[in-house]
Write a protein that holds these residues in place. Structure first.
Motif, PDB file in Angstrom:
ATOM      1  N   LYS A   2       0.798  -1.113   0.072  1.00 33.57           N
ATOM      2  CA  LYS A   2       0.034   0.042   0.005  1.00 33.57           C
ATOM      3  C   LYS A   2       0.848   1.211  -0.014  1.00 33.57           C
ATOM      4  O   LYS A   2       1.992   1.450   0.719  1.00 33.57           O
ATOM      5  CB  LYS A   2      -0.892   0.055   1.261  1.00 33.57           C
ATOM      6  N   LYS A   3       0.482   2.457  -0.644  1.00 35.07           N
ATOM      7  CA  LYS A   3       1.372   3.379  -1.002  1.00 35.07           C
ATOM      8  C   LYS A   3       1.225   4.274   0.442  1.00 35.07           C
ATOM      9  O   LYS A   3       0.426   4.355   1.151  1.00 35.07           O
ATOM     10  CB  LYS A   3       0.612   4.469  -2.021  1.00 35.07           C
ATOM     11  N   ILE A   4       2.585   4.577   0.661  1.00 30.95           N
ATOM     12  CA  ILE A   4       2.715   5.541   1.801  1.00 30.95           C
ATOM     13  C   ILE A   4       2.228   6.670   1.816  1.00 30.95           C
ATOM     14  O   ILE A   4       2.434   7.494   0.989  1.00 30.95           O
ATOM     15  CB  ILE A   4       4.317   5.395   2.231  1.00 30.95           C
ATOM     16  N   THR A   5       1.346   7.319   2.825  1.00 28.66           N
ATOM     17  CA  THR A   5       0.835   8.638   2.857  1.00 28.66           C
ATOM     18  C   THR A   5       1.249   9.203   3.963  1.00 28.66           C
ATOM     19  O   THR A   5       1.100   8.737   4.980  1.00 28.66           O
ATOM     20  CB  THR A   5      -0.733   8.274   2.839  1.00 28.66           C
ATOM     21  N   SER A  58       7.556   2.551  10.772  1.00 22.94           N
ATOM     22  CA  SER A  58       6.687   1.485  10.429  1.00 22.94           C
ATOM     23  C   SER A  58       5.310   1.833  11.056  1.00 22.94           C
ATOM     24  O   SER A  58       5.218   1.915  12.145  1.00 22.94           O
ATOM     25  CB  SER A  58       7.097   0.103  10.304  1.00 22.94           C
ATOM     26  N   MET A  59       4.307   1.591  10.215  1.00 24.86           N
ATOM     27  CA  MET A  59       3.003   1.256  10.745  1.00 24.86           C
ATOM     28  C   MET A  59       2.321   0.076   9.939  1.00 24.86           C
ATOM     29  O   MET A  59       2.219  -0.083   8.726  1.00 24.86           O
ATOM     30  CB  MET A  59       2.378   2.675  10.394  1.00 24.86           C
ATOM     31  N   SER A  60       1.651  -0.671  10.976  1.00 20.25           N
ATOM     32  CA  SER A  60       1.022  -1.969  10.379  1.00 20.25           C
ATOM     33  C   SER A  60      -0.367  -2.315  11.108  1.00 20.25           C
ATOM     34  O   SER A  60      -0.513  -1.813  12.192  1.00 20.25           O
ATOM     35  CB  SER A  60       2.107  -2.914  10.748  1.00 20.25           C
ATOM     36  N   LEU A  66      -2.542  -3.265   6.148  1.00 13.00           N
ATOM     37  CA  LEU A  66      -1.786  -2.150   6.409  1.00 13.00           C
ATOM     38  C   LEU A  66      -0.510  -2.355   6.522  1.00 13.00           C
ATOM     39  O   LEU A  66      -0.315  -3.089   7.637  1.00 13.00           O
ATOM     40  CB  LEU A  66      -2.487  -0.958   7.226  1.00 13.00           C
ATOM     41  N   ASN A  67       0.534  -2.212   5.755  1.00 13.43           N
ATOM     42  CA  ASN A  67       1.958  -2.251   6.226  1.00 13.43           C
ATOM     43  C   ASN A  67       2.752  -1.126   5.535  1.00 13.43           C
ATOM     44  O   ASN A  67       3.011  -1.332   4.271  1.00 13.43           O
ATOM     45  CB  ASN A  67       2.352  -3.607   5.542  1.00 13.43           C
ATOM     46  N   GLN A  68       3.096  -0.335   6.210  1.00 11.31           N
ATOM     47  CA  GLN A  68       3.921   0.812   5.588  1.00 11.31           C
ATOM     48  C   GLN A  68       5.325   0.868   6.438  1.00 11.31           C
ATOM     49  O   GLN A  68       5.531   0.831   7.767  1.00 11.31           O
ATOM     50  CB  GLN A  68       3.303   2.261   5.954  1.00 11.31           C
ATOM     51  N   GLU A  69       6.370   1.108   5.579  1.00 12.20           N
ATOM     52  CA  GLU A  69       7.775   1.323   6.264  1.00 12.20           C
ATOM     53  C   GLU A  69       8.505   2.468   5.221  1.00 12.20           C
ATOM     54  O   GLU A  69       8.290   2.781   4.142  1.00 12.20           O
ATOM     55  CB  GLU A  69       8.465   0.122   6.069  1.00 12.20           C
ATOM     56  N   LYS A 188      -0.078  -0.610  14.755  1.00 10.26           N
ATOM     57  CA  LYS A 188       0.848  -0.304  15.522  1.00 10.26           C
ATOM     58  C   LYS A 188       1.832   0.551  14.940  1.00 10.26           C
ATOM     59  O   LYS A 188       2.249   0.505  13.695  1.00 10.26           O
ATOM     60  CB  LYS A 188       1.664  -1.712  15.732  1.00 10.26           C
ATOM     61  N   ILE A 189       2.468   1.527  15.573  1.00  8.24           N
ATOM     62  CA  ILE A 189       3.583   2.423  14.864  1.00  8.24           C
ATOM     63  C   ILE A 189       4.759   2.225  15.731  1.00  8.24           C
ATOM     64  O   ILE A 189       4.858   2.115  16.999  1.00  8.24           O
ATOM     65  CB  ILE A 189       2.935   4.057  15.068  1.00  8.24           C
TER      66      ILE A 189
END
Length: 223
Positions: A2-5, A58-60, A66-69, A188-189
């Motif tokens: 997923k695109k990081i925003t 990271s946020m998941s 949701l999986n952003q890094e 979780k951040i």
């Protein structure tokens, strides 16, 4: 993936982390040991002229797929800051907030408003964070040869979206090692410091926005 925003949840998570990094003068509710450790961190970092940090974010949330890094860096001097994160540069010069987005060649400029939730400074976050939480001594971990002592913070308000916050402190250096925020919806951040430098030789214009550097950018003056 997923695109990081660069969302407000992201910004608030980072600023809460920055608050804990630069000014941890907290009032422990139920643990003298937790307060004593955070006071040591506070005393040490307050002696620095400035701080430069490189961090991993990271946020998941498995329920929301949701999986952003990402990686980022920030320089702080008092309330002034310059944050480079997710392709955006955010500068606060003490009066105005500048958001610079090279991908869109766009800049937004707004006056700092103490009443706006998205106009965050370390001092404002300190005011928020100094109340509404209870503090407790948590686990000690050995991470790559470093002893990391955790302090847990739990919101007193049952309606708070945050379930708990864990602050990892390097026992030897008394610097923040990482920050883990868990929300009630399962998000979780995690923010981990890769590099922590102090008293760097910064230029006098380090926290200054220079419009002439962006001749082709659209500038959105919000007020």
């Amino acid at each position: 993936m997923k695109k990081i925003t660069f969302s407000m949840r992201t910004i608030k998570g980072i600023f809460l982390f920055l608050l804990l990094t630069i000014t941890l003068n907290l009032q422990a509710q139920n643990s003298d040991k937790a307060k004593a450790l955070l006071d040591q961190v506070s005393a040490k970092v307050k002696s620095y002229e400035n701080i430069a940090i490189d961090f991993r974010y990271s946020m998941s949330n498995s329920r929301q797929n949701l999986n952003q890094e990402s990686k980022g860096s920030v320089t702080l001097k008092g309330n002034l800051y310059k944050l480079d994160f997710m392709g955006t540069t955010r500068i606060f010069d003490g009066k105005k907030v500048y958001n610079i987005v090279p991908e869109d060649e766009e800049i937004s400029i707004s006056k700092y408003d103490d009443q706006k939730s998205d106009d965050l400074t370390p001092a404002k976050m300190l005011t928020f964070f100094n109340s509404g939480y209870k503090y407790s001594w948590d686990i000690l971990q050995n991470i790559k040869g470093r002893k990391i002592q955790y302090v847990k913070l739990n919101p007193l308000n049952a309606k708070d979206k945050t379930k708990e916050v864990l602050i990892g402190v390097d026992v030897q250096t008394k610097h923040i090692y990482n920050f883990i925020q868990t929300e009630k919806d399962g998000t979780k951040i995690l923010i981990t410091i890769n590099s922590f430098k102090t008293n760097q030789p910064l230029s006098k214009n380090h926290f200054t926005f220079t419009e002439s550097k962006y001749p082709n950018y659209y500038i959105n003056r919000l007020d």
